[in-house]
Design a protein around this motif. Structure first.
Motif, mmCIF file in Angstrom:
data_model
loop_
_atom_site.group_PDB
_atom_site.id
_atom_site.type_symbol
_atom_site.label_atom_id
_atom_site.label_comp_id
_atom_site.label_asym_id
_atom_site.label_seq_id
_atom_site.Cartn_x
_atom_site.Cartn_y
_atom_site.Cartn_z
ATOM 1 N N ALA A 27 -4.453 122.752 174.633
ATOM 2 C CA ALA A 27 -4.356 121.675 173.649
ATOM 3 C C ALA A 27 -4.031 120.389 174.396
ATOM 4 C CB ALA A 27 -3.263 121.983 172.632
ATOM 5 N N SER A 28 -4.577 119.300 173.932
ATOM 6 C CA SER A 28 -4.288 118.005 174.550
ATOM 7 C C SER A 28 -2.961 117.467 174.010
ATOM 8 C CB SER A 28 -5.408 117.015 174.231
ATOM 9 O OG SER A 28 -5.412 116.706 172.846
ATOM 10 N N ASP A 29 -2.413 116.498 174.726
ATOM 11 C CA ASP A 29 -1.198 115.831 174.243
ATOM 12 C C ASP A 29 -1.444 115.228 172.861
ATOM 13 O OD1 ASP A 29 0.249 116.496 176.532
ATOM 14 O OD2 ASP A 29 -0.179 114.583 177.526
ATOM 15 N N ALA A 30 -2.638 114.683 172.651
ATOM 16 C CA ALA A 30 -2.970 114.068 171.359
ATOM 17 C C ALA A 30 -3.009 115.115 170.246
ATOM 18 C CB ALA A 30 -4.308 113.337 171.454
ATOM 19 N N GLN A 31 -3.562 116.298 170.533
ATOM 20 C CA GLN A 31 -3.602 117.362 169.520
ATOM 21 C C GLN A 31 -2.191 117.811 169.148
ATOM 22 O OE1 GLN A 31 -6.311 119.843 171.914
ATOM 23 N NE2 GLN A 31 -7.439 120.220 170.001
ATOM 24 N N ILE A 32 -1.337 117.970 170.148
ATOM 25 C CA ILE A 32 0.040 118.402 169.896
ATOM 26 C C ILE A 32 0.800 117.327 169.130
ATOM 27 C CG2 ILE A 32 2.230 119.012 170.997
ATOM 28 C CD1 ILE A 32 0.421 120.325 173.244
ATOM 29 N N ALA A 33 0.624 116.054 169.517
ATOM 30 C CA ALA A 33 1.296 114.960 168.805
ATOM 31 C C ALA A 33 0.823 114.897 167.354
ATOM 32 C CB ALA A 33 1.032 113.632 169.507
ATOM 33 N N GLU A 34 -0.455 115.112 167.116
ATOM 34 C CA GLU A 34 -0.976 115.105 165.744
ATOM 35 C C GLU A 34 -0.396 116.264 164.940
ATOM 36 O OE1 GLU A 34 -3.220 114.128 162.268
ATOM 37 O OE2 GLU A 34 -2.322 113.006 163.927
ATOM 38 N N LEU A 35 -0.289 117.439 165.545
ATOM 39 C CA LEU A 35 0.307 118.577 164.853
ATOM 40 C C LEU A 35 1.757 118.272 164.482
ATOM 41 C CD1 LEU A 35 0.185 121.482 163.790
ATOM 42 C CD2 LEU A 35 0.794 122.248 166.121
ATOM 43 N N GLU A 36 2.512 117.720 165.413
ATOM 44 C CA GLU A 36 3.901 117.375 165.121
ATOM 45 C C GLU A 36 3.989 116.342 163.996
ATOM 46 O OE1 GLU A 36 6.349 118.212 169.209
ATOM 47 O OE2 GLU A 36 5.267 116.321 169.103
ATOM 48 N N ARG A 37 3.075 115.371 163.990
ATOM 49 C CA ARG A 37 3.057 114.368 162.929
ATOM 50 C C ARG A 37 2.756 115.022 161.584
ATOM 51 N NH1 ARG A 37 0.074 112.044 159.623
ATOM 52 N NH2 ARG A 37 -1.874 112.980 160.337
ATOM 53 N N GLN A 38 1.760 115.902 161.552
ATOM 54 C CA GLN A 38 1.377 116.568 160.304
ATOM 55 C C GLN A 38 2.518 117.426 159.753
ATOM 56 O OE1 GLN A 38 -2.053 118.522 162.028
ATOM 57 N NE2 GLN A 38 -3.480 117.259 160.824
ATOM 58 N N GLY A 40 5.746 117.075 160.570
ATOM 59 C CA GLY A 40 6.995 116.330 160.455
ATOM 60 C C GLY A 40 8.113 116.913 161.290
ATOM 61 N N VAL A 41 7.774 117.503 162.435
ATOM 62 C CA VAL A 41 8.767 118.139 163.302
ATOM 63 C C VAL A 41 8.470 117.813 164.764
ATOM 64 C CG1 VAL A 41 9.075 120.080 161.716
ATOM 65 C CG2 VAL A 41 7.476 120.304 163.630
ATOM 66 N N THR A 42 9.446 118.075 165.598
ATOM 67 C CA THR A 42 9.243 118.110 167.045
ATOM 68 C C THR A 42 9.212 119.576 167.424
ATOM 69 O OG1 THR A 42 10.402 116.009 167.370
ATOM 70 C CG2 THR A 42 10.198 117.473 169.295
ATOM 71 N N LEU A 43 8.118 120.008 167.996
ATOM 72 C CA LEU A 43 7.967 121.419 168.365
ATOM 73 C C LEU A 43 8.810 121.743 169.603
ATOM 74 C CD1 LEU A 43 4.116 121.665 167.840
ATOM 75 C CD2 LEU A 43 5.882 122.735 166.420
ATOM 76 N N PRO A 44 9.320 122.958 169.700
ATOM 77 C CA PRO A 44 10.107 123.354 170.875
ATOM 78 C C PRO A 44 9.291 123.228 172.165
ATOM 79 C CG PRO A 44 10.351 124.966 169.111
ATOM 80 C CD PRO A 44 9.256 124.027 168.698
ATOM 81 N N ALA A 45 9.951 122.810 173.227
ATOM 82 C CA ALA A 45 9.283 122.563 174.509
ATOM 83 C C ALA A 45 8.577 123.803 175.043
ATOM 84 C CB ALA A 45 10.295 122.039 175.534
ATOM 85 N N ASP A 46 9.161 125.005 174.855
ATOM 86 C CA ASP A 46 8.524 126.212 175.383
ATOM 87 C C ASP A 46 7.210 126.507 174.653
ATOM 88 O OD1 ASP A 46 9.861 126.978 173.016
ATOM 89 O OD2 ASP A 46 10.883 128.689 173.940
ATOM 90 N N TYR A 47 7.174 126.244 173.357
ATOM 91 C CA TYR A 47 5.944 126.446 172.596
ATOM 92 C C TYR A 47 4.895 125.399 172.969
ATOM 93 C CZ TYR A 47 2.790 126.827 168.599
ATOM 94 O OH TYR A 47 1.689 126.956 167.806
ATOM 95 N N VAL A 48 5.318 124.155 173.150
ATOM 96 C CA VAL A 48 4.400 123.095 173.589
ATOM 97 C C VAL A 48 3.810 123.461 174.950
ATOM 98 C CG1 VAL A 48 4.261 120.682 174.348
ATOM 99 C CG2 VAL A 48 5.456 121.271 172.211
ATOM 100 N N ALA A 49 4.635 123.969 175.854
ATOM 101 C CA ALA A 49 4.135 124.373 177.173
ATOM 102 C C ALA A 49 3.074 125.462 177.036
ATOM 103 C CB ALA A 49 5.291 124.862 178.052
ATOM 104 N N CYS A 50 3.255 126.361 176.085
ATOM 105 C CA CYS A 50 2.269 127.412 175.835
ATOM 106 C C CYS A 50 0.960 126.811 175.342
ATOM 107 C CB CYS A 50 2.821 128.407 174.823
ATOM 108 S SG CYS A 50 1.668 129.711 174.392
ATOM 109 N N LEU A 51 1.040 125.904 174.366
ATOM 110 C CA LEU A 51 -0.172 125.269 173.828
ATOM 111 C C LEU A 51 -0.931 124.496 174.900
ATOM 112 C CD1 LEU A 51 1.126 123.933 170.392
ATOM 113 C CD2 LEU A 51 -0.449 125.862 170.774
ATOM 114 N N LYS A 52 -0.205 123.972 175.883
ATOM 115 C CA LYS A 52 -0.854 123.219 176.962
ATOM 116 C C LYS A 52 -1.571 124.137 177.948
ATOM 117 C CE LYS A 52 1.798 118.983 176.775
ATOM 118 N NZ LYS A 52 2.520 117.987 177.563
ATOM 119 N N ILE A 53 -1.398 125.438 177.782
ATOM 120 C CA ILE A 53 -2.139 126.423 178.572
ATOM 121 C C ILE A 53 -3.292 126.979 177.735
ATOM 122 C CG2 ILE A 53 -2.013 128.643 179.785
ATOM 123 C CD1 ILE A 53 0.982 127.892 180.361
#
Length: 187
Positions: A27-38, A40-53
């Motif tokens: 997932a791109s940084d933009a995709q993750i930022a959009e998901l967090e916006r949709q 209304g949360v900040t996702l945990p760093a370990d899960y974000v690291a997973c999505l970036k793989i």
């Protein structure tokens, strides 16, 4: 997270190549930022690291013990179904029977699904735990029962245990069950 995925991908290559092929690109940084916006949360760093793989998986078979690994787009789609039900008052007066550390809501908009079994059940990141819980703990969300169980203290702990289970034979691929499942279930 990189090392866990390296180990899991090597296992998949040997035991279930189609499962490996089902993994999406990062997932791109933009995709993750959009998901967090949709959400209304900040996702945990370990899960974000997973999505970036891997931004979830594509295809019909289940990667995580009888459940699909959701992409950013599908996380939002599944979350939105529950949010609309909540907003429509479907859960008014309903409570769950949670383990310690989980609120007794039937569903909370701060429970972020990252898996789906195709029947309305999920593993969720709990971003609004009860007082004795841990922010980001992994919990079960069953659509027909009020049982809410804590599976792991966080996403990395969940994923590390799952990968260890694949490597030591607790999980196996089953064509009958459509993906990776507990080996006991197919014995």
């Amino acid at each position: 997270m990189d090392e866990l995925w390296r180990q899991f991908e090597a296992w998949l290559a040997e035991h279930w190549p189609d499962g490996l092929a089902s993994l999406n690109p990062p997932a791109s940084d933009a995709q993750i930022a959009e998901l967090e916006r949709q959400l209304g949360v900040t996702l945990p760093a370990d899960y974000v690291a997973c999505l970036k793989i891997h931004d979830g998986q594509s295809g019909g078979d289940f990667l995580f013990d009888g459940m699909a690994f959701l992409s950013c787009e599908e996380v939002y789609r599944q979350w939105r179904v529950w949010k609309e039900l909540l907003d429509d008052g479907v859960f008014a007066g309903e409570t769950s029977e949670p383990e310690a550390g989980i609120k007794n809501d039937w569903w909370s908009p701060r429970w972020i699904p990252f898996t789906h079994n195709g029947g309305g059940d999920h593993l969720c990141l709990d971003l609004d735990p009860a007082e004795s819980g841990t922010l980001g703990q992994v919990i079960t969300m069953w659509h027909e029962t009020g049982d809410r169980e804590r599976v792991a203290a966080g996403f990395k702990a969940y994923f590390a245990d799952f990968v260890a289970g694949a490597l030591d034979g607790r999980y196996t691929y089953s064509e009958e069950y459509g993906g990776l499942v507990d080996a006991v279930d197919v014995a």
